[in-house]
Design a protein around this motif. Sequence first.
Motif, PDB file in Angstrom:
ATOM      1  N   GLY A 193       0.848  -1.190   0.000  1.00  0.00           N
ATOM      2  CA  GLY A 193       0.000   0.000   0.000  1.00  0.00           C
ATOM      3  C   GLY A 193       0.878   1.233   0.000  1.00  0.00           C
ATOM      4  N   PHE A 194       0.234   2.387  -0.156  1.00  0.00           N
ATOM      5  CA  PHE A 194       0.995   3.633  -0.137  1.00  0.00           C
ATOM      6  C   PHE A 194       1.507   3.904   1.276  1.00  0.00           C
ATOM      7  N   THR A 253       4.248  -3.313 -15.094  1.00  0.00           N
ATOM      8  CA  THR A 253       3.005  -3.975 -15.482  1.00  0.00           C
ATOM      9  C   THR A 253       1.893  -2.922 -15.507  1.00  0.00           C
ATOM     10  N   ARG A 254       0.772  -3.308 -16.105  1.00  0.00           N
ATOM     11  CA  ARG A 254      -0.365  -2.379 -16.103  1.00  0.00           C
ATOM     12  C   ARG A 254      -0.789  -2.055 -14.676  1.00  0.00           C
ATOM     13  N   GLU A 255      -0.751  -3.059 -13.808  1.00  0.00           N
ATOM     14  CA  GLU A 255      -1.143  -2.828 -12.414  1.00  0.00           C
ATOM     15  C   GLU A 255      -0.194  -1.844 -11.728  1.00  0.00           C
ATOM     16  N   GLU A 256       1.097  -1.984 -11.999  1.00  0.00           N
ATOM     17  CA  GLU A 256       2.056  -1.021 -11.433  1.00  0.00           C
ATOM     18  C   GLU A 256       1.767   0.378 -11.955  1.00  0.00           C
ATOM     19  N   GLU A 257       1.481   0.466 -13.251  1.00  0.00           N
ATOM     20  CA  GLU A 257       1.209   1.773 -13.854  1.00  0.00           C
ATOM     21  C   GLU A 257      -0.035   2.400 -13.213  1.00  0.00           C
ATOM     22  N   PHE A 258      -1.035   1.570 -12.954  1.00  0.00           N
ATOM     23  CA  PHE A 258      -2.274   2.072 -12.336  1.00  0.00           C
ATOM     24  C   PHE A 258      -2.073   2.466 -10.871  1.00  0.00           C
ATOM     25  N   THR A 259      -1.031   1.926 -10.245  1.00  0.00           N
ATOM     26  CA  THR A 259      -0.878   2.118  -8.802  1.00  0.00           C
ATOM     27  C   THR A 259       0.243   3.089  -8.445  1.00  0.00           C
TER      28      THR A 259
END
Lengths: 719, 159
Positions: free
Chosen positions: A248-249, A435-441
């Motif tokens: 998490g952040f 990854t797309r998930e990394e990019e989104f997060t």
Amino acid sequence: MNAFDELMNEARQQQTDPPARGFRLDRREFLKTLGGGLLVCLGPVGEFAQESGRRWQEHELPTELSAWIHIGADGQVKVFTGKVEVGQNIRTSLAQLVAEELRTPFDSIAMVMGDTDLTPWDMGTFGSRTTPTMGPQLRNMASAARDVLVKTAAARWNAEASTLTAADGKVTNPHTRESLTYGELTRGEELVENVPNDPPLTPAADWKIAGTPMRKVNGRDFVTGKHRYPSDIVRPEMLFGKVLRPQGFHASLTSVDTAEAEKVPTAKIVRDGDFIGVVADDLHSAEQALAAIHANWTVPPQSSNAELFATLKKGSTSEESRPEFASGSVPQAYAASDVKLDQHYTVQYIAHTPLEPRAAVAEWSGDKLTVWTGTQRPFAVRDELCEAFHLPAKQVRVIQPDMGSGYGGKHTGEAAVEAARLAKAAGKPVKVIWTREEEFTWAYFRPAAYIEVRSGTRRDGTMASWEFHNYNSGSAAIQTLYNVPNQLIQFHSSDSPLRQGSYRSLAAAANHFAREVHMSEIAFALGLDSLQFRLKNLTDPRLRAVFEAAADKFRWGRSRPEEEHGFGVAGGFDKGDYVAACVEVEVTPEKKIKLVRVVEAWECGAIVNPDGLRNQVMGACVQAIGGAMFEAIQFKDGRILNPHLAEYRVPRFSDIPEIEVVLIDRKDLPSSGAGETGLVALAPAISNAVFSATGVRLRSMPMAPPRAIPGDEPPRFQS
Amino acid sequence: MADFLLHVNGREFHVRGFADESLLFALRNRLNLTGTKYGCGEGQCGACTVLLNGKATHSCLTSLSSAVGAQITTIEGLERHEVLTPVQEAFLEEGAYQCGYCTPGMILSATALLRELPHPTDEQIVEHMNGNVCRCGTYPRIIAAIHRAAAAAGKGASL
């Protein structure tokens, strides 16, 4: 505002890191590496020169916005600029401008872009600034180069320079019919020319190469798959890297066990404090090793969409805000108005979602670092790398191959730093692709917005007072072009719960949404046509012209074809661009909003490349549909809840209405940049059209999300 | 690790890799055919589209082992003797891209469509192409390009 202040203002809104000192190649040396010829360098010009020595955030600002033009013995023209091509098509449009002023065929121009070793320092490619700033500079330089070529020919022929003509890559003496190509003129020479001041430029009305539709210059490489994007770069002995992401952040690592990961063949774990990465011979092994790391994190409690707008409305705990614009007496004028409206509007965080995620390949050679990466700011990424590895700028080279878009989302160098860190530890080049998930997060988001508008209008439709407060999203296009004598317009920074940054058009999309929906609300309250109400309070001729052009093409004023259809209009101004959109929607009995037709009229001065411009404006309309209708980042407790394309809906073929773009070409006006403002009119026009069809006023973006967003009203429509 | 025999763009390749790694990564990282793009890894964006026995397929969701025996066509395999296919030519003519990152997947999806439906309607194009995302928003130009390619193929150009 002068040009310097404008640039600084833009840079602040972009939340960029401050620029560092630009280092310069020795120009004579540089010319030698090019094999002689003519090198034209831009000297300090105009206001920027006068501003030299000014400092900003402890950094000395560069004294020039630089670019170089080289003409070689083969007549090939190389243009060196730190600007980058991200799909906005400046590799083509800048080459058109150079070819035009230089009087040389378009295909003799090659643009060398975004390479910190080869191109002069540049702050970055953002803010629609390439066309209005780099464009005129390249024209100046090309014009100066032409002048040198003509004078060189005049000296050879012992002729009067003013009697010679330059065209099609040659200088000709009309009397003797002698001619010399540019290559022949520069062969064996080592000419370095500084552009002293503004040379005469060809008026847009006389353009023959600029001003004409030109297809993407290296289009063939894109339809054959030959073009190498940052994520396609391959280096000898290259390894693949992955980075362990926190749960998490603002999380801190409490324990980690890498024993299992280390057993994955070829995998090597790299640990540096809370940074844990993996390198392996192939991506599959790197992914396996990453998945085998067992880490525990402590994630502090954090807010969610449910508290978002209350949080933003509180304002910043650290930054004070002042009015952007104030005139007259708002409270008195408001009190004396016949029609008083007091509304608020909200905009959720959205993600840029560039189809190519962040990617970098890093290679160390001794203490020299080279990184190929996708970024809008190669020189800023170089600075990030210098800072991360304590290196002087001359030991770091950042190369930006034309990349898979950015939309304001690739100002930073996360992947570059990660790849360089892993490559240093591994002793071999390393590629990192998010990854797309990394990019989104782990990238950053378009800021969410909470906007309050209070307006007072007289019964005859004359606007009297206008109060506008934007919380968090920014001040871009916050001012109104409508004539209102009493105004208070203010941007309030807030403590954003998510990492946020620039996004195509910045806050102009949010500010136009609030302003232009509100304008139609006033018109409705007065019983006036929403276009006529706008025009009644608008004198700016350029904004009037786009409203009228859009309305004309749309045939605004005709009656709606069916009860469930609605029409909406919205428009505005930003970054030198004027835009207006008319939209037709259909709302089905199942409450589905279908976009039927969009007409967007556009004016940005003299058009450099009508084909590229049409593509940009059309693309901006399409991208705008996402933020208007369904895009929203959902978050809770330091996590993104929808970090996948299956859960974060972006516009697809089936979402696209008939879109007509009307271009107004003002050859009498300087060209402004067109990458962003096309985005701002669509969302309010859709909201206004939905109201016209249903009587329901939508004041939150997105207007028809696929699922309820905590804190927003439950969606009343589907899309 | 094991050896896999792949048929890519009319040629045979012995690929050393893992059975469960994706065809996308095998093409890109083991065969250096980087025209096929990673966009999402979950079959939602279409950037990784290749033709598997003529059918548009997400290479990110296809395992290396399952691609053995199939005829695989990537974007690099369309051009023959420097002649572009009508779909490639139409994308160039219409300027149906901005950054171009989605273009290989778009072209392969469109090629599969036109082989199945030589003269698709707008609705058929939308239905068939809806799995391919263009974030730059060039969809209207892509639809125009597909119609243009259909017309050229109708006059005999080979898809």
